[in-house]
Design a protein around this motif. Structure first.
Motif, mmCIF file in Angstrom:
data_model
loop_
_atom_site.group_PDB
_atom_site.id
_atom_site.type_symbol
_atom_site.label_atom_id
_atom_site.label_comp_id
_atom_site.label_asym_id
_atom_site.label_seq_id
_atom_site.Cartn_x
_atom_site.Cartn_y
_atom_site.Cartn_z
ATOM 1 N N GLY A 223 -31.889 -16.978 -25.153
ATOM 2 C CA GLY A 223 -31.575 -17.006 -23.855
ATOM 3 C C GLY A 223 -32.720 -16.412 -22.763
ATOM 4 O O GLY A 223 -32.951 -17.153 -21.695
ATOM 5 N N GLU A 224 -33.395 -15.518 -23.318
ATOM 6 C CA GLU A 224 -34.588 -15.019 -22.425
ATOM 7 C C GLU A 224 -35.728 -16.194 -22.395
ATOM 8 O O GLU A 224 -36.208 -16.276 -21.395
ATOM 9 N N ALA A 225 -35.881 -16.707 -23.669
ATOM 10 C CA ALA A 225 -36.759 -17.564 -23.543
ATOM 11 C C ALA A 225 -36.504 -18.860 -22.609
ATOM 12 O O ALA A 225 -37.499 -19.418 -22.139
ATOM 13 N N ALA A 226 -35.347 -19.495 -22.659
ATOM 14 C CA ALA A 226 -34.936 -20.558 -22.039
ATOM 15 C C ALA A 226 -35.219 -20.245 -20.675
ATOM 16 O O ALA A 226 -35.438 -21.214 -19.748
ATOM 17 N N LEU A 227 -34.453 -19.031 -20.093
ATOM 18 C CA LEU A 227 -34.738 -18.755 -18.708
ATOM 19 C C LEU A 227 -35.982 -18.627 -18.112
ATOM 20 O O LEU A 227 -36.427 -19.138 -17.085
ATOM 21 N N ILE A 228 -36.972 -17.990 -18.860
ATOM 22 C CA ILE A 228 -38.168 -17.949 -18.415
ATOM 23 C C ILE A 228 -39.100 -19.051 -18.533
ATOM 24 O O ILE A 228 -39.814 -19.570 -17.495
ATOM 25 N N GLY A 229 -39.053 -19.673 -19.704
ATOM 26 C CA GLY A 229 -39.713 -21.000 -19.828
ATOM 27 C C GLY A 229 -39.214 -22.133 -18.577
ATOM 28 O O GLY A 229 -40.060 -22.797 -18.163
ATOM 29 N N SER A 230 -37.759 -22.144 -18.348
ATOM 30 C CA SER A 230 -37.485 -22.893 -17.277
ATOM 31 C C SER A 230 -37.900 -22.683 -15.891
ATOM 32 O O SER A 230 -38.249 -23.145 -15.205
ATOM 33 N N THR A 231 -37.934 -21.184 -15.834
ATOM 34 C CA THR A 231 -38.415 -20.830 -14.413
ATOM 35 C C THR A 231 -40.199 -21.254 -14.084
ATOM 36 O O THR A 231 -40.511 -21.686 -13.171
ATOM 37 N N LEU A 232 -40.713 -21.053 -15.330
ATOM 38 C CA LEU A 232 -42.011 -21.408 -15.164
ATOM 39 C C LEU A 232 -42.410 -23.106 -14.908
ATOM 40 O O LEU A 232 -43.147 -23.398 -14.408
ATOM 41 N N PHE A 233 -41.467 -23.788 -15.682
ATOM 42 C CA PHE A 233 -41.365 -25.132 -15.571
ATOM 43 C C PHE A 233 -41.001 -25.704 -14.115
ATOM 44 O O PHE A 233 -41.902 -26.438 -13.292
ATOM 45 N N VAL A 234 -40.022 -24.980 -13.472
ATOM 46 C CA VAL A 234 -39.935 -25.067 -11.974
ATOM 47 C C VAL A 234 -41.062 -24.972 -11.083
ATOM 48 O O VAL A 234 -41.302 -25.494 -10.181
ATOM 49 N N ILE A 235 -41.476 -23.558 -11.428
ATOM 50 C CA ILE A 235 -42.349 -23.308 -10.338
ATOM 51 C C ILE A 235 -43.837 -24.215 -10.532
ATOM 52 O O ILE A 235 -44.534 -24.389 -9.554
ATOM 53 N N ILE A 236 -44.156 -24.683 -11.748
ATOM 54 C CA ILE A 236 -45.057 -25.604 -11.785
ATOM 55 C C ILE A 236 -44.879 -26.875 -11.060
ATOM 56 O O ILE A 236 -45.938 -27.289 -10.510
ATOM 57 N N LEU A 237 -43.933 -27.371 -11.117
ATOM 58 C CA LEU A 237 -43.492 -28.505 -10.416
ATOM 59 C C LEU A 237 -43.290 -28.174 -8.845
ATOM 60 O O LEU A 237 -43.864 -29.120 -8.142
ATOM 61 N N ALA A 238 -43.211 -27.118 -8.446
ATOM 62 C CA ALA A 238 -43.409 -26.757 -6.985
ATOM 63 C C ALA A 238 -44.823 -26.541 -6.624
ATOM 64 O O ALA A 238 -45.242 -26.969 -5.702
ATOM 65 N N LEU A 239 -45.492 -25.645 -7.275
ATOM 66 C CA LEU A 239 -46.918 -25.241 -6.928
ATOM 67 C C LEU A 239 -47.869 -26.091 -7.355
ATOM 68 O O LEU A 239 -49.018 -25.912 -7.155
ATOM 69 N N GLY A 240 -47.805 -26.756 -8.558
ATOM 70 C CA GLY A 240 -48.613 -27.704 -9.303
ATOM 71 C C GLY A 240 -49.632 -28.560 -8.331
ATOM 72 O O GLY A 240 -50.744 -28.323 -8.503
ATOM 73 N N PRO A 241 -48.939 -29.363 -7.717
ATOM 74 C CA PRO A 241 -49.705 -30.133 -6.835
ATOM 75 C C PRO A 241 -50.546 -29.426 -5.609
ATOM 76 O O PRO A 241 -51.577 -29.907 -5.034
#
Length: 301
Positions: A223-241
């Motif tokens: 659960g911890e891995a899923a939460l942190i990994g998903s958070t990083l994924f969303v942040i990359i989508l938002a700030l990546g560009p």
């Protein structure tokens, strides 16, 4: 059962650490001990926890790992190596692919980083906590979840792992020139240096806080891995560009040194560290407030 408090300093045993605390308004449910030298008792009990639960009769209240110092450092080295090898390696590989739109590339890169972090947490989280990021280590140290004595060793091995990962990427892709500067992070056109630093700080703050929330609310590593990994994924989508969403000083430092592209590198060093510092302070503040509101603790007065 218990003894009447004597007016001596009061300490709470919270997350396997003794912390100064005001005596509770109500004495019901607490065990009071008269300690001639409370500082000596504090250090003695902390030393028991440092040597692991097998030598301590007090129930373990912390999820912080008790592996040896060497095992923790090697865990951070391996985890950071994998992150920089797979993350920037994916950036370099995607830059060579044909027919992929910018959004598809962003999805692939975000998934690569998020999945790698999640896997590293699953594999190595019980050994070192799987920080694999100096900003996260700073946040945990400020928050009191990682001992100060491990701060420099963690960061040193994270830097070493990032450099090894970056130069491995360079070895793999050297035959193709230097695609995407080996995954080096760069500011988008129109993003100023102060704005880029601020965005990196905000993104790292959110990432570090997701780790704190996971450690408090999610009690299983998947659960911890899923939460942190998903958070990083969303942040990359938002700030990546905008900034390429580094959120990690060694993730930027390694590829920058391997490729020789050092432009605006300080943005990716200062921003994440500031974000981690603020996250640690915020967590520490709310944790103290939670203790003050009567959370379940053991009080030694």
């Amino acid at each position: 059962m218990g003894w009447k408090p004597t007016g001596r300093p009061c300490y709470v045993l919270d997350q396997a650490r003794l912390r100064p605390h005001e005596p509770p308004a109500s004495t019901s449910g607490f065990i009071y001990l008269t300690i001639p030298n409370p500082w000596a008792a504090r250090f003695a009990i902390e030393e028991e926890f440092r040597h692991g639960p097998q030598n301590c009769n007090i129930p373990l209240l912390s999820s912080h790992p008790h592996a040896s110092r060497r095992a923790r450092c090697l865990s951070e080295l391996l985890g950071t190596y994998l992150l920089v090898l797979i993350g920037p390696g994916t950036v370099a590989a995607v830059s060579l692919a044909q027919g992929i739109t910018a959004f598809e590339a962003l999805l692939i890169i975000g998934f690569a980083f998020g999945a790698t972090v999640a896997i590293v947490i699953l594999l190595l989280g019980r050994i070192s906590g799987a920080h694999i990021n100096p900003a996260v280590t700073l946040a945990h140290t400020i928050a009191g979840k990682t001992s100060l004595e491990m701060f420099l060793p963690y960061i040193s091995f994270q830097v070493l792992g990032g450099l090894l990962g970056a130069f491995t990427v360079k070895l793999i892709f050297s035959q193709f020139g230097s695609p995407a500067d080996l995954g080096t992070t760069k500011l988008a056109s129109g993003v100023s240096l102060p704005v880029g630093t601020l965005l990196e700080a905000v993104g790292t703050f959110v990432l570090a806080m997701s780790g704190f929330v996971a450690s408090l609310r999610v009690h299983k590593k998947p659960g911890e891995a899923a939460l942190i990994g998903s958070t990083l994924f969303v942040i990359i989508l938002a700030l990546g560009p905008l900034t390429n969403a580094s959120l990690n000083p060694v993730r930027s430092l390694g590829p920058a040194l391997a490729s020789g592209y050092l432009t605006n590198l300080y943005v990716y060093l200062i921003g994440p560290l500031v974000g981690g510092l603020i996250a640690g302070l915020v967590f520490r503040f709310f944790e103290r407030s939670r203790i003050g509101q009567g959370s379940r603790i053991v009080c030694l007065c």
